[in-house]
Design a protein around this motif. Structure first.
Motif, mmCIF file in Angstrom:
data_model
loop_
_atom_site.group_PDB
_atom_site.id
_atom_site.type_symbol
_atom_site.label_atom_id
_atom_site.label_comp_id
_atom_site.label_asym_id
_atom_site.label_seq_id
_atom_site.Cartn_x
_atom_site.Cartn_y
_atom_site.Cartn_z
ATOM 1 N N GLU A 25 0.812 -1.221 0.000
ATOM 2 C CA GLU A 25 0.000 0.000 0.000
ATOM 3 C C GLU A 25 0.842 1.266 0.000
ATOM 4 N N ASP A 26 2.033 1.212 0.589
ATOM 5 C CA ASP A 26 2.881 2.401 0.676
ATOM 6 C C ASP A 26 3.764 2.600 -0.555
ATOM 7 N N GLY A 27 3.574 1.764 -1.588
ATOM 8 C CA GLY A 27 4.357 1.887 -2.811
ATOM 9 C C GLY A 27 5.635 1.070 -2.805
ATOM 10 N N SER A 28 5.956 0.448 -1.698
ATOM 11 C CA SER A 28 7.112 -0.442 -1.640
ATOM 12 C C SER A 28 6.697 -1.818 -2.162
ATOM 13 N N TYR A 29 7.659 -2.717 -2.238
ATOM 14 C CA TYR A 29 7.394 -4.059 -2.752
ATOM 15 C C TYR A 29 7.912 -5.104 -1.777
ATOM 16 N N THR A 30 7.245 -6.231 -1.755
ATOM 17 C CA THR A 30 7.741 -7.389 -1.029
ATOM 18 C C THR A 30 8.003 -8.476 -2.057
ATOM 19 N N ILE A 31 9.230 -8.975 -2.051
ATOM 20 C CA ILE A 31 9.645 -10.035 -2.962
ATOM 21 C C ILE A 31 9.757 -11.318 -2.150
ATOM 22 N N PHE A 32 9.001 -12.310 -2.534
ATOM 23 C CA PHE A 32 9.043 -13.619 -1.882
ATOM 24 C C PHE A 32 9.862 -14.544 -2.771
ATOM 25 N N ILE A 33 10.840 -15.224 -2.189
ATOM 26 C CA ILE A 33 11.712 -16.125 -2.942
ATOM 27 C C ILE A 33 11.681 -17.502 -2.296
ATOM 28 N N GLU A 34 11.615 -18.523 -3.130
ATOM 29 C CA GLU A 34 11.593 -19.911 -2.659
ATOM 30 C C GLU A 34 12.871 -20.213 -1.875
ATOM 31 N N SER A 35 12.701 -20.619 -0.642
ATOM 32 C CA SER A 35 13.838 -20.822 0.260
ATOM 33 C C SER A 35 14.682 -22.056 -0.070
ATOM 34 N N SER A 36 14.122 -23.028 -0.774
ATOM 35 C CA SER A 36 14.877 -24.253 -1.064
ATOM 36 C C SER A 36 15.816 -24.108 -2.260
ATOM 37 N N LEU A 37 15.769 -22.977 -2.945
ATOM 38 C CA LEU A 37 16.652 -22.770 -4.092
ATOM 39 C C LEU A 37 18.087 -22.567 -3.628
ATOM 40 N N THR A 38 19.019 -22.871 -4.518
ATOM 41 C CA THR A 38 20.409 -22.555 -4.232
ATOM 42 C C THR A 38 20.563 -21.033 -4.182
ATOM 43 N N TYR A 39 21.642 -20.579 -3.601
ATOM 44 C CA TYR A 39 21.891 -19.138 -3.527
ATOM 45 C C TYR A 39 21.883 -18.513 -4.929
ATOM 46 N N GLU A 40 22.503 -19.190 -5.886
ATOM 47 C CA GLU A 40 22.560 -18.665 -7.255
ATOM 48 C C GLU A 40 21.162 -18.552 -7.860
ATOM 49 N N ARG A 41 20.330 -19.566 -7.649
ATOM 50 C CA ARG A 41 18.953 -19.521 -8.168
ATOM 51 C C ARG A 41 18.128 -18.460 -7.451
ATOM 52 N N GLN A 42 18.372 -18.258 -6.163
ATOM 53 C CA GLN A 42 17.683 -17.193 -5.433
ATOM 54 C C GLN A 42 18.057 -15.840 -6.025
ATOM 55 N N GLN A 43 19.319 -15.667 -6.386
ATOM 56 C CA GLN A 43 19.754 -14.417 -7.010
ATOM 57 C C GLN A 43 19.059 -14.199 -8.348
ATOM 58 N N LYS A 44 18.933 -15.252 -9.142
ATOM 59 C CA LYS A 44 18.241 -15.147 -10.430
ATOM 60 C C LYS A 44 16.761 -14.815 -10.225
ATOM 61 N N ALA A 45 16.150 -15.432 -9.234
ATOM 62 C CA ALA A 45 14.744 -15.154 -8.933
ATOM 63 C C ALA A 45 14.577 -13.701 -8.509
ATOM 64 N N PHE A 46 15.512 -13.206 -7.704
ATOM 65 C CA PHE A 46 15.476 -11.805 -7.276
ATOM 66 C C PHE A 46 15.599 -10.874 -8.482
ATOM 67 N N GLN A 47 16.540 -11.150 -9.378
ATOM 68 C CA GLN A 47 16.709 -10.314 -10.572
ATOM 69 C C GLN A 47 15.444 -10.329 -11.429
ATOM 70 N N HIS A 48 14.811 -11.481 -11.536
ATOM 71 C CA HIS A 48 13.559 -11.590 -12.291
ATOM 72 C C HIS A 48 12.485 -10.713 -11.660
ATOM 73 N N ALA A 49 12.373 -10.769 -10.345
ATOM 74 C CA ALA A 49 11.385 -9.952 -9.639
ATOM 75 C C ALA A 49 11.653 -8.468 -9.866
ATOM 76 N N LEU A 50 12.930 -8.066 -9.811
ATOM 77 C CA LEU A 50 13.275 -6.657 -10.041
ATOM 78 C C LEU A 50 12.874 -6.203 -11.441
#
Length: 73
Positions: A25-50
């Motif tokens: 509601e305040d214009g910010s974002y919450t990014i949810f990332i699957e916790s079972s992913l490897t660190y590298e895959r979490q980074q890719k998921a984060f970049q996709h969300a961005l």
């Protein structure tokens, strides 16, 4: 461009989903990332969300086109 966001690791019921983003509601974002992913895959998921945030995809209504554009830009 400044983007206000927070990241939360979580377990999605469907392992096909690696990330999800909500606009708060305040214009910010919450990014949810699957916790079972490897660190590298979490980074890719984060970049996709961005890419979705930067592309202002929350005001669009064609999910297939949004994903196509996100993956091909």
């Amino acid at each position: 461009m400044t983007i206000d966001y927070q990241i939360q690791l979580m377990t999605f019921p469907n392992k096909k989903v690696t990330e999800s983003v909500i606009e708060n509601e305040d214009g910010s974002y919450t990014i949810f990332i699957e916790s079972s992913l490897t660190y590298e895959r979490q980074q890719k998921a984060f970049q996709h969300a961005l890419k979705h945030i930067i592309g202002n995809d929350f005001g669009k209504d064609n999910a297939n086109r949004i994903e196509y554009n996100t993956h091909n830009n």
